[in-house]
Design a protein around this motif. Sequence first.
Motif, PDB file in Angstrom:
ATOM      1  N   HIS A1428       0.845  -1.191   0.000  1.00 48.16           N
ATOM      2  CA  HIS A1428       0.000   0.000   0.000  1.00 48.16           C
ATOM      3  C   HIS A1428       0.883   1.245   0.000  1.00 48.16           C
ATOM      4  CE1 HIS A1428      -3.152   2.808   1.105  1.00 48.16           C
ATOM      5  NE2 HIS A1428      -2.465   3.148   2.192  1.00 48.16           N
ATOM      6  N   ASP A1429       0.462   2.266  -0.754  1.00 47.58           N
ATOM      7  CA  ASP A1429       1.161   3.548  -0.779  1.00 47.58           C
ATOM      8  C   ASP A1429       2.616   3.391  -1.229  1.00 47.58           C
ATOM      9  OD1 ASP A1429       1.559   6.270  -0.453  1.00 47.58           O
ATOM     10  OD2 ASP A1429       2.031   6.125   1.673  1.00 47.58           O
ATOM     11  N   SER A1430       2.827   2.602  -2.278  1.00 47.66           N
ATOM     12  CA  SER A1430       4.191   2.395  -2.761  1.00 47.66           C
ATOM     13  C   SER A1430       4.766   3.642  -3.419  1.00 47.66           C
ATOM     14  CB  SER A1430       4.221   1.228  -3.758  1.00 47.66           C
ATOM     15  OG  SER A1430       3.408   1.513  -4.883  1.00 47.66           O
ATOM     16  N   GLU A1431       3.890   4.580  -3.823  1.00 47.38           N
ATOM     17  CA  GLU A1431       4.371   5.801  -4.480  1.00 47.38           C
ATOM     18  C   GLU A1431       5.339   6.564  -3.577  1.00 47.38           C
ATOM     19  OE1 GLU A1431       1.232   4.984  -4.083  1.00 47.38           O
ATOM     20  OE2 GLU A1431       0.515   4.505  -6.104  1.00 47.38           O
ATOM     21  N   GLN A1432       5.100   6.496  -2.262  1.00 46.95           N
ATOM     22  CA  GLN A1432       5.962   7.205  -1.320  1.00 46.95           C
ATOM     23  C   GLN A1432       7.385   6.665  -1.376  1.00 46.95           C
ATOM     24  OE1 GLN A1432       6.343   8.015   3.506  1.00 46.95           O
ATOM     25  NE2 GLN A1432       4.727   6.711   2.717  1.00 46.95           N
ATOM     26  N   LEU A1433       7.512   5.350  -1.443  1.00 49.93           N
ATOM     27  CA  LEU A1433       8.826   4.727  -1.475  1.00 49.93           C
ATOM     28  C   LEU A1433       9.541   5.012  -2.789  1.00 49.93           C
ATOM     29  CD1 LEU A1433      10.770   2.802   0.053  1.00 49.93           C
ATOM     30  CD2 LEU A1433       9.644   0.902  -1.119  1.00 49.93           C
ATOM     31  N   LEU A1434       8.764   5.149  -3.870  1.00 48.01           N
ATOM     32  CA  LEU A1434       9.344   5.314  -5.204  1.00 48.01           C
ATOM     33  C   LEU A1434       9.345   6.761  -5.660  1.00 48.01           C
ATOM     34  CD1 LEU A1434       7.520   2.299  -6.900  1.00 48.01           C
ATOM     35  CD2 LEU A1434       9.793   2.310  -5.859  1.00 48.01           C
ATOM     36  N   ASP A1435       8.988   7.681  -4.785  1.00 46.04           N
ATOM     37  CA  ASP A1435       8.844   9.080  -5.159  1.00 46.04           C
ATOM     38  C   ASP A1435      10.122   9.621  -5.792  1.00 46.04           C
ATOM     39  OD1 ASP A1435       7.617  11.656  -5.260  1.00 46.04           O
ATOM     40  OD2 ASP A1435       8.842  12.238  -3.543  1.00 46.04           O
ATOM     41  N   GLY A1436       9.969  10.174  -7.003  1.00 41.39           N
ATOM     42  CA  GLY A1436      11.100  10.774  -7.695  1.00 41.39           C
ATOM     43  C   GLY A1436      12.024   9.794  -8.370  1.00 41.39           C
ATOM     44  N   PHE A1437      11.713   8.516  -8.307  1.00 40.58           N
ATOM     45  CA  PHE A1437      12.591   7.504  -8.896  1.00 40.58           C
ATOM     46  C   PHE A1437      12.400   7.443 -10.403  1.00 40.58           C
ATOM     47  CE2 PHE A1437      12.961   2.828  -9.986  1.00 40.58           C
ATOM     48  CZ  PHE A1437      14.335   2.855 -10.109  1.00 40.58           C
ATOM     49  N   GLN A1438      13.462   7.605 -11.159  1.00 42.42           N
ATOM     50  CA  GLN A1438      13.452   7.488 -12.607  1.00 42.42           C
ATOM     51  C   GLN A1438      14.511   6.467 -13.005  1.00 42.42           C
ATOM     52  OE1 GLN A1438      11.369   8.733 -14.743  1.00 42.42           O
ATOM     53  NE2 GLN A1438      10.232  10.010 -13.299  1.00 42.42           N
ATOM     54  N   PRO A1439      14.124   5.216 -13.209  1.00 35.79           N
ATOM     55  CA  PRO A1439      15.113   4.176 -13.504  1.00 35.79           C
ATOM     56  C   PRO A1439      15.852   4.443 -14.800  1.00 35.79           C
ATOM     57  CG  PRO A1439      12.897   3.392 -13.948  1.00 35.79           C
ATOM     58  CD  PRO A1439      12.733   4.718 -13.283  1.00 35.79           C
ATOM     59  N   GLU A1440      17.123   4.093 -14.797  1.00 36.46           N
ATOM     60  CA  GLU A1440      17.948   4.280 -15.984  1.00 36.46           C
ATOM     61  C   GLU A1440      17.896   3.088 -16.920  1.00 36.46           C
ATOM     62  OE1 GLU A1440      21.831   5.205 -14.661  1.00 36.46           O
ATOM     63  OE2 GLU A1440      21.267   7.096 -13.699  1.00 36.46           O
ATOM     64  N   ASP A1502       6.702   8.026   5.995  1.00 33.61           N
ATOM     65  CA  ASP A1502       6.280   9.080   6.923  1.00 33.61           C
ATOM     66  C   ASP A1502       4.965   8.774   7.633  1.00 33.61           C
ATOM     67  OD1 ASP A1502       4.381   9.463   4.949  1.00 33.61           O
ATOM     68  OD2 ASP A1502       5.219  11.353   4.228  1.00 33.61           O
ATOM     69  N   LYS A1503       4.388   7.611   7.351  1.00 29.62           N
ATOM     70  CA  LYS A1503       3.155   7.215   8.033  1.00 29.62           C
ATOM     71  C   LYS A1503       3.395   6.071   9.027  1.00 29.62           C
ATOM     72  CE  LYS A1503       0.170   8.524   4.124  1.00 29.62           C
ATOM     73  NZ  LYS A1503       1.261   9.028   3.262  1.00 29.62           N
ATOM     74  N   TRP A1504       4.633   5.727   9.244  1.00 28.47           N
ATOM     75  CA  TRP A1504       4.939   4.554  10.064  1.00 28.47           C
ATOM     76  C   TRP A1504       4.380   4.681  11.480  1.00 28.47           C
ATOM     77  CZ3 TRP A1504       7.560   3.865  14.634  1.00 28.47           C
ATOM     78  CH2 TRP A1504       8.266   4.968  15.134  1.00 28.47           C
ATOM     79  N   HIS A1505       4.362   5.911  12.006  1.00 28.14           N
ATOM     80  CA  HIS A1505       3.945   6.105  13.397  1.00 28.14           C
ATOM     81  C   HIS A1505       2.461   5.815  13.620  1.00 28.14           C
ATOM     82  CE1 HIS A1505       3.312   9.904  11.247  1.00 28.14           C
ATOM     83  NE2 HIS A1505       2.280  10.065  12.041  1.00 28.14           N
ATOM     84  N   LYS A1506       1.701   5.636  12.529  1.00 30.92           N
ATOM     85  CA  LYS A1506       0.285   5.320  12.666  1.00 30.92           C
ATOM     86  C   LYS A1506       0.044   3.856  13.040  1.00 30.92           C
ATOM     87  CE  LYS A1506      -1.305   8.910   9.460  1.00 30.92           C
ATOM     88  NZ  LYS A1506      -2.088   9.211   8.226  1.00 30.92           N
ATOM     89  N   CYS A1507       1.119   3.103  13.195  1.00 32.68           N
ATOM     90  CA  CYS A1507       0.949   1.690  13.525  1.00 32.68           C
ATOM     91  C   CYS A1507       0.476   1.483  14.963  1.00 32.68           C
ATOM     92  CB  CYS A1507       2.244   0.914  13.287  1.00 32.68           C
ATOM     93  SG  CYS A1507       3.591   1.366  14.394  1.00 32.68           S
ATOM     94  N   LEU A1508       0.643   2.473  15.818  1.00 33.40           N
ATOM     95  CA  LEU A1508       0.151   2.354  17.195  1.00 33.40           C
ATOM     96  C   LEU A1508      -1.296   2.801  17.258  1.00 33.40           C
ATOM     97  CD1 LEU A1508       0.875   1.807  20.221  1.00 33.40           C
ATOM     98  CD2 LEU A1508       1.296   4.276  20.411  1.00 33.40           C
TER      99      LEU A1508
END
Length: 1512
Positions: A1428-1440, A1502-1508
């Motif tokens: 879920h929300d993989s766009e955050q992890l890949l934000d700005g990624f432009q593969p060569e 940046d949403k990790w803290h919502k796990c509690l």
Amino acid sequence: MARQHSKKHHLFKCWKSRSTSNLSSGPAQAPSEGSVSTTETSSNGFRGTLARMRRLHQSNHSQLSSVTPAVVGASTSGGTQEQQGQSQAVPSKDNQKATNRTELEPAPEKDINDAVRAFDNMDPMSRLGEGAGNIVTDANIAFTDIQNFTATYLQPFQVFNEVVTTLSNVHPYAQIALGILTAASQLLMKQANLDKAVSGLLQTIRSVYEFLTEEDTINNIDNMKDTLAKIARVISDSAQFIKDYSETKSFWKRTGKNIGSKTQAIVDDYTTTLNDLMQQYRDHAVQDIQINVHRVLEDLNLEGMAYAGGAGLDMAKICLDGTRTEILREIISWIADPRIDAPRIMWLQGQAGRGKSAVAHTIAAWIKDAGGLGSCFCFAHDRLADHREEKILTTIARDLADRDSAFRRALADVVSKDHSLKATRDATQQWQRLILEPLSKVNREIVGNVVVVIDALDESGTDASRSRILSLLASEEAAHLPANFRILLTSRLLPDIEEAFNDCQHVTVTSLDGVPLASAKRDIHLFVSNELCHRRFKDTIGPKEIDQITQKSDGLFQWAKLACEFIKRKSAGRTLRERFDDIIALRSGEGGTLLDKTYTTILESAVPPTNRISLARFRSVMRQILTTLVPLPMSTLQVMRKNFPNEEDHYDVVVILEFMAPVLSGITDSSPVRPLHASFPDFLTDRSRSGNYFIDTSGAYDLAFASLQILCKELQFNICGLESSYFSNSEVPDLQQKIDKFITRHLSYSCQFWAQHLQTTTFDLDLAKLVAIIVGSEKILFWLETLSIIGELGKAVDALICTATWLLDQPGFEDTLGMVQDGIKLIWNFGGAISHSAPHLYISALPFTPSNTRLSKILLPKFCQLLGVPVGGLKEWTATQLALEHASVVTSVVFSPDGKRIVSGSEDNTMRIWDAERGVQIGSPLEGHKNKVQSVTFSPDGKRIVSGSHDKTVRIWDAERGVQIGSPLQGHTEWVLSIAFSPDGKRIVSGSKDKTVRVWDAGRGVQDGNPLQGHTDCVQSVAFSPDSKRIVSGSCDDTVRIWDAERGVQIGSPLQGHGDVVCSVGFSPDGKRIVSGSDDYTVRIWDAEGCRQVGTLVQGHAGVICSIALSPDGKRIVSGSEDKTVRIWDAERGMQIGSPLEGHTGKVKSVAFSPDGKRIVSGSEDNTVRIWDAEGAVQIGSPLQGHSDAVQSVAFSPDGERIVSGSYDNTVRIWDAEQRVQIYCLPQGHTAPVHTVAFSPDGKRIVSGSNDNTVRVWDAEGCVQVGSPLHGHKNAVQSVAFSPDGKRIVSGSHDKTVRIWDAERGMQIGTPLEGHVDTVWSVAFSPDGQKIVSGSEDKRMRIWDAKEGVQIYCLPQGHTGAVSTVAFSHDGKRVISGSFDYTMRVWDTQIYEDMITSHQKMKLSAYYPEGFKTHPIRFSSVPSHALHDSEQLLDGFQPEDVDGWLEPVKLHPDGWFRGPKGGLLLWLPPSFWKPFYSSCNKVVIPSDCCTELDLGHMVHGDKWHKCLKTDA
């Protein structure tokens, strides 16, 4: 005893003669050896020297005399003693290089080259152990013989060296600086290929050396020694910069720096600093000139290496200038000693208060300030909790790496090959791998001497805490350290230290107790005068009073310091004069020393013994300070006290501490409160000495209570507000500022030490309730989080083990104890990830916690939106690994009977005993065996250990003292492979490679009876029955045998059934059964009385999968394995269909379906081909026999009527599939084993590949070879296949390449397809012939464009073993693979085809409206489980490239799933790695063998803290 160091040292050593016939017309004359220079530095003496210097390059002379001083740091690099011994006779080849001409001044090239060659032919500076004097003398001899050598760039350095030889009686600090300047000059003179960019810096350095030979400079060396040291430091750094400039440029280039501007900035800074320092020297002024160090330390990963913070140099401890000059000069002379056999270690010992630490820190400070290479490591009685003894050598290694780039590169190279070295507690490994190994690589590159200071070893703790360090320092390895390596060690004279250094010739001993009293009093007089010089004392303290204090000190520095502190500090109701009189009135004797009397006087002045309240408060506060495990400032002490259980203890500590300044530091500032000297706590804790002021430190109830209270109140989730889970702790911006803001000193202390305080108390219900609140709730996670952030997670396991012991057998706290035990296992399993990144305590560790544990059941419901483990999750904790490290392969391990210890045997010839709970070594290794230790075990009572070795002996050891008992048990004539104690502990049994079993009397250490003979091969395993009356043995002869232990005879016949070596045997607890394990992949159970087999435990493929094939309808898969079976699988569900097809007696190397899918053919190492009914799962007819060696490959013809097979007998054979008879054996063409065969689509041709590196094509009907062999591969051909149209052939080889061939013209098409980094085991065409798939030993599969001959993409790694076989599905949309990891996988390649199309569109258009899209990040067979929300992890990624698109998130070897920018997605525990569901797998076979993850609801970034949960 170690050599006693002479107290009479001269700054300059003896004259030394040397023949120079190879350089000059006559021998050089020198004074006789043993003469000593007494020349004083004076203007008259200097004028003559300077005049001679001016004439040096204006006339030719053939004879030269010089005085040779011992100058610290004059060695530029190291070498072996053997090399040093040879260097005078034969110049090193490494020193035959010419130094190129610089751009500084014009000079004839021949003159320069001749000069440098002559210089290199002298005793080379590159040899460790050559003193500065020897080198300077050689340099002079070499240069005086150079004809026509006028003012070149070498002249200022040579002149400086000549002038230095005339100096004597300079201050030892200046002596250090001169030595470093000498070493730096030698380094600069030996530079070759000097870069023009640094020529300006060299010009400035030359001007400095010219300045240093000026008369005024020489005459003011002592007065300007501090400035001289700064000059030496900058010159040393500049010389290193010039030496390393080529590597520095390369590093800057790699990191995108502007080389020109960076170089100029550094050159300008060094130039400005040197000019300013020279001007300061000329002006005889002392100014604070900023010195910038430009060491370019490349990004070499030393992160995580254990480092003892706060254990380094303390400038507050250095000697007052002008004091201790004799001992300092003695130490400097020892450091500079040029002899090859000079002692490498000096032990400076003396009673408490003599000033050992002051001397040690002065030496360390001088070396550091002058730019020398070294390290300072200090033990402290109030830092025992830090276990500094475990970090001493890693800390020293880090210090040397931070100061020297060559050492840093060598150290980084070592740890990059073995990351466990960063955190190892094994002192032997630290010594050998982190100190000796890097030194051996750089001993020719280090400038000057290396000086390591180890202060206060006696304050390390118990004798055991320093036993390993002492054994290393006393070892032969220490005796043969590089000749420029020195270790200065200080301690009190303790028996264990004295015993360790007894008879050590490489250790020289100097005692401060032997310093002449007059000398000590002179220094103390200077010290007291300086301490009491304030004008407010002048009316009371004059020269007479200072003399009185000096006389009273009796040469004890600590007493003088204590007396001055007492006099200076105001105390209630006492004047300055009265305080002075109190000190002078003290008398030793009457059971106490002068120091004790002084302490008593100070305390009586501050806390009168008649004041009961004050005295009680003093005892409470001092108990708090002495039992606090690390020193704390007053503010923190106050907070801790406010949490004490008794209200009356909540007073302000200031009411006591404000009067303790004479004996405690940290009273007038915010620094930690600690005793000024170790003698004070010794005094307080000895009732016979301290009397009313005695402090009982046996318990720490108050601190335990306070620490637990603070944890209950202040622990919280995400305590530092970490923004993202993608960062490691070290990557968090401003982490230290966050720690300072959110984690208070008292919380940090409580987190680290609550359990150690708890351990010192007896069980208490109130404390137990506080423990239950913390460990029985989410606070245990908050505690671990805090420890992770402050970098102290390593303390967590010990803390919980202490707590578990404390709670053991306490009724009502069983659940709490269970949580503690789960916490221990949580850290054992996930400690690395938690320590690396605190958020992953929740993101990665908690979700993988076994579901049936208390920790999971209690804590997991308090969290949400974590990853799930739908397949492969654990219900209970698995066996947990602790890193218990030997220096070589570990061959045998066993628990002690009580489970608290482990003994291990290794190929390093040693055994080690370990604490089974904490994972730390107990004592030193057990040494004595001369070869590999093969087998170890404890005696039933745990008091003895027995070992068997390749040295053919059995040895018995005292498990508690770690020493050998008696002599080795000898009798075996070959390796001892297995040993065991009898249950009654009276006998030992051993099995050997000599085929015998022997019984030994464990008490007397002799053989009991004759050897038990009967086995026809090595005896691999032995064991006693529970009643000690029988012995069982397993052997390489595949049998198990039972023996009568009393009579020494075999009972019954051998137990036969295993098909390979019997590796392990044992009795059941009741003695009625025997279990055996074998290399035949089976475990067998035997009736011990009836001597017959009663059961076999076998399951699944138990060996490597060698071959797989897909049925024509794609619904089934057949596999052949090294376990000798063929198995059929449901390709959709991944389930096995029916039972294994058994019959082969060797590894099944090849399988294939018939075209109609009704039959299966298999080839085996049993030399047979077999045909199976694919539906009835039975063998059809008899095996097809004819091959005389292993059958490696089989295939059906397209019409299913024929079978082709290739064998290790070098032949290819064709069989009638119906009649099951051989039709043809193709004429021999291959000259080596045939690995692979295949029919052409029309069935008219056969292709084969062989170990002879060729591919051959055969006429399947005419049975002749078609054309010549296809040559090109450089190694064995492992796999071949025809294209669907029969026009091309593809082959894969051990040479790591894939090649495509024209099947009709018999020639290679294009160039080899390269990309794999290991053997290509299997290749196949797609059904349309457009693509090729290859599988390799490198665990990867690659898809190739069959027409263009280029790689299209590489499938993400999923297999954890070599990919042994690959095939396309019939529609070309899937690939199936088999692996050495025992699994088969089905890959959806259509997804990747679609992504490649998208990638090509983006390349064609600058704007791509659909944006960047990748395959869903998924590690499960269920689509909804994608991240879920993989766009955050890949934000700005432009593969060569395409591979970046296909696998933007990868599982790295360290277990981390990282995004394209290195962001941490999650950590996968090692137990889940093999096998793991890859992101592009469609099916994995067997279906339940892989871990699958549900990331559909996981919060991250940046949403990790919502796990509690908010209500948690």
